[in-house]
Scaffold this active site. Sequence first.
Site, PDB file in Angstrom:
ATOM      1  N   ILE A 232      21.669  55.477 -15.948  1.00 31.68           N
ATOM      2  CA  ILE A 232      22.284  56.423 -15.003  1.00 31.68           C
ATOM      3  C   ILE A 232      23.805  56.260 -14.999  1.00 31.68           C
ATOM      4  CG2 ILE A 232      22.147  54.961 -12.907  1.00 31.68           C
ATOM      5  CD1 ILE A 232      21.331  58.693 -13.035  1.00 31.68           C
TER       6      ILE A 232
ATOM      7  N   SER B 135      28.546  43.811 -15.561  1.00 35.06           N
ATOM      8  CA  SER B 135      27.212  43.933 -16.136  1.00 35.06           C
ATOM      9  C   SER B 135      26.862  42.625 -16.821  1.00 35.06           C
ATOM     10  CB  SER B 135      27.157  45.091 -17.128  1.00 35.06           C
ATOM     11  OG  SER B 135      25.941  45.037 -17.858  1.00 35.06           O
TER      12      SER B 135
ATOM     13  N   ASP C 246       9.789  57.670  -6.104  1.00 39.33           N
ATOM     14  CA  ASP C 246      11.070  57.500  -6.805  1.00 39.33           C
ATOM     15  C   ASP C 246      11.674  58.867  -7.144  1.00 39.33           C
ATOM     16  OD1 ASP C 246      13.033  55.679  -8.411  1.00 39.33           O
ATOM     17  OD2 ASP C 246      12.364  57.198  -9.833  1.00 39.33           O
TER      18      ASP C 246
ATOM     19  N   LYS D  27      21.176  55.906  -5.284  1.00 44.90           N
ATOM     20  CA  LYS D  27      19.972  56.101  -4.474  1.00 44.90           C
ATOM     21  C   LYS D  27      18.812  55.304  -5.083  1.00 44.90           C
ATOM     22  CE  LYS D  27      17.286  58.894  -7.136  1.00 44.90           C
ATOM     23  NZ  LYS D  27      15.892  59.073  -7.356  1.00 44.90           N
TER      24      LYS D  27
END
Lengths: 308, 308
Positions: B14, B36, B168, B90
């Site tokens: 994403i 990361s 989801d 989200k």
Amino acid sequence: MTPIRLALVGLGKIARDQHLPSIAADPRFELVAIVSRNAELDGVAHFTALADLLTSDVTVDAVALCTPPQPRHALAHLALAAGKHVMLEKPPGATLSEVEDLRQAAAERSLTLQTTWHSRYAIGVEPAREWLAERAIKAVRINWKEDVRVWHPGQDWIWDAGGLGVFDPAINALSIVTRILPRPFFLSKGVLHVPENKQSPIQAELDFRDAAGAPIRAELDFLQTGPQSWDIEVDTEDGQLKLTHGGAKLYIDGQLMREGPDQEYPGLYDAFAKLIADGASDVDVSPLRHVADAFLLSERVTAPAFVE
Amino acid sequence: MTPIRLALVGLGKIARDQHLPSIAADPRFELVAIVSRNAELDGVAHFTALADLLTSDVTVDAVALCTPPQPRHALAHLALAAGKHVMLEKPPGATLSEVEDLRQAAAERSLTLQTTWHSRYAIGVEPAREWLAERAIKAVRINWKEDVRVWHPGQDWIWDAGGLGVFDPAINALSIVTRILPRPFFLSKGVLHVPENKQSPIQAELDFRDAAGAPIRAELDFLQTGPQSWDIEVDTEDGQLKLTHGGAKLYIDGQLMREGPDQEYPGLYDAFAKLIADGASDVDVSPLRHVADAFLLSERVTAPAFVE
């Protein structure tokens, strides 16, 4: 001072055992109506529906809702729309969304809305909160273990979807812990044990952490025979605090500091009268939110069938 | 104007597909760091942990958290404590309690916290909200039916406890419906179908009512083969509104009124920039609260085992 004219909606066991004596003992309230499909009370106006009361010539300032949670939102909405202050028995709703709606509805109309968590008025709770406020928490253990056959005989609804199972009593523990701990806490892991013939958990283990990382472990059991436990232990860098008997006894390092008679519901009505006098509300969903989080996040395992 | 110096935390699908191009296209943001464990990006400072970035000589004003929900609360808390604005992908957290904590933490420090619901920026959503604002709602149908094998290949976590299963994707539907309907709504009944070898639902039927009593029915399905549905239909006394393709197409009485290119993530960053400029926050948990309510209140039935 003119007393607050109060209607009691729902006349079940909790209303008769706790609400009626607390109202009778508090001069700031006058019980003027009962709303109940089946039950009546001598000398008090009776209605079978809240809408009938609200359109009658009996004037009320406030209503206390003691029905089961499912119809409570519609009743509270009706009462708020008619300009009445509202007390909600616990849990304050069947869902979190409907309580949020009531919070907004009360705020828009400048009415008092009170979510009640009676265990917070147990005699040891406020001194526990004060003692913990200044101390560093190392760990918390919640043991809420009771025999469902003794305490909830014939209450089949407790096992239905939305009935909460062992969380029906354990929400009292969560209402105390959210009150006494100085920091918020969050569920990180949970296991719910659900009987193969039921919808709601009969046992649960929950692992929370507080905002500073201290572990909070809750063990909930509806199958406890022998000694029953409604205990919260808090280890601090300055000794151990223990609340037992649902908050009715407070120990510090093993020494009994406070105990006393049941004062929970008189405490609720005292708070309700003060909120109304101050034009304020007390809407705290945190205990129910923790239960919803537990249902959202926890693993479910199948437990043996439960037969009462 | 000096751009907002932004760090992206989590560099998964994403982040690469949506966040990086949206940031690159918006002159109000400058991407100054990637956090990361595994992945790096050419020409941008890289850290394996957020704490390392916050103690480095790279200065950031804001962080966007694109990790899975479980570690998000700790990361957001760290960023807020260091005085950074925070965007949350989200769902905004693994539990409702931790989002409430972040809301308070941001408010105490006068920092911007944004819960993002990207589907609300689909091109049909805002005109749908405007059209519905003045109309009486009769009924709402949500059909969110997709093939999990096509859209979530290998995503085993979606089936774990807390993984939300069919919710989801369906939380996107709830994020749209909570935005476009003029009144709040509440779950009255739900059924969750959980595969016998999984923790999270693969199908669900939910019955809500809005504050005026209009029925809202949601049918969620993760096993939809053939045509996929991400549709919301709203019957009003003045005609029918329909959003399809997750909000990318808007029809009124069968006539296409709006469609357009995907603008969801640019919309999120536009809103984030405006919130920071205004010193405001946008913390809306209502879609996640409805999911928690569904887990709290719904009946569970066992569905056949799911094998990808």
